[in-house]
Design an enzyme around this catalytic site. Sequence first.
Site, PDB file in Angstrom:
ATOM      1  N   ASP A 144      -9.968   3.400   2.685  1.00 13.92           N
ATOM      2  CA  ASP A 144     -10.129   3.399   4.440  1.00 13.92           C
ATOM      3  C   ASP A 144     -11.164   3.879   5.102  1.00 13.92           C
ATOM      4  O   ASP A 144     -11.291   3.127   6.236  1.00 13.92           O
ATOM      5  CB  ASP A 144      -8.823   2.136   4.863  1.00 13.92           C
ATOM      6  CG  ASP A 144      -8.300   1.153   3.967  1.00 13.92           C
ATOM      7  OD1 ASP A 144      -9.016   0.381   3.696  1.00 13.92           O
ATOM      8  OD2 ASP A 144      -7.103   1.141   3.674  1.00 13.92           O
TER       9      ASP A 144
ATOM     10  N   LYS B 194       0.642  -1.019  -0.488  1.00 15.16           N
ATOM     11  CA  LYS B 194       0.023  -0.081   0.112  1.00 15.16           C
ATOM     12  C   LYS B 194       0.964   1.566   0.299  1.00 15.16           C
ATOM     13  O   LYS B 194       0.376   2.401  -0.498  1.00 15.16           O
ATOM     14  CB  LYS B 194      -0.975   0.338   0.946  1.00 15.16           C
ATOM     15  CG  LYS B 194      -2.015  -0.878   1.108  1.00 15.16           C
ATOM     16  CD  LYS B 194      -2.778  -0.401   2.738  1.00 15.16           C
ATOM     17  CE  LYS B 194      -4.404  -2.186   1.966  1.00 15.16           C
ATOM     18  NZ  LYS B 194      -5.336  -1.577   3.142  1.00 15.16           N
TER      19      LYS B 194
END
Length: 277
Positions: free
Chosen positions: A107, A70
């Site tokens: 997220d 990520k």
Amino acid sequence: MTHPIIPLAGVLGAPVAHSRSPQLHQHWLATLGIAGYYIPMHVEGEDLEAALRLLPKMGFKGVNITVPHKELALDIADHASDQAVRIGAANTLTFGPDGAIHAENTDAYGFEMNLRQNAPGWQPSVGPAVLFGAGGAARAVVVALLDAGVPEIRVANRTRSRADILAQEFGDRLTVVDWNEAGNALRDAATVVNTTSLGMTGQAQWPVPLDALPADAVVTDLVYAPLETPLLSTAKAKGCVCVDGLGMLLHQGVPGFDMWFGARPEVDAATRDAVLR
Ligand code: ATR
């Protein structure tokens, strides 16, 4: 003769076999009747950039990125959203017509939407939040809580230095609590979040005393295997509103699906069933 272009998306990680995202997106594709595919792809870090440059030429509209790529994906991207930059990681990429890579992080959005959907009375501004953990997942939660208007975030992490780094970076609404004192920090908490792997099947016992947890706190756990973690079962017994972590996974997928396939999917009971199957 023209051929229809089949939209493709997927998830890149190493490992990637554990990812539930293929079940999630294939469920939405089937439900919405979209003739696309969502594919898990195991890619090592040294190959990530080459893969990401090639995928748009193969019909991919974008991809999700999972562990451990990520942060690297954010570095590779040609542009990035403000939230991705603040979180320091990208979980959702979209490819422009020229192949340019745009990085998002959904997220924080997924975390907030899960609470809004499953704890509709949640009022982030009424009191402090207590956050267990200071890893990658905690960064997204910090951004979500700050943006939702939480007045104070008390961060407790086994390795205190990681909590100190978060507090330095995100400013004076964050206070650091010693891991051994974390139970006391719960006293007047309005929101409690576990971002550590504690409580996950096969992991260590939950170590923080929960006696001080107020009955009117909203408690959520990013761990979703099991759905009811020891933290959530204790909180439930006290009468707290509890939200399991599966909803965050489902909601974080919505913006990517919308950008790649051009339709906004529902997060409902059938979506949960599809991912739990
Ligand atoms: P993620 O991206 O999921 O946050 P991570 O960056 O590896 O993953 O962070 C894992 C978190 O779980 C950390 O807060 C970690 O604490 P440390 O920083 O002290 O390692 C926490 N964690 C994992 N196992 C733990 C355990 N047995 N006891 C307490 N905390 C634990």
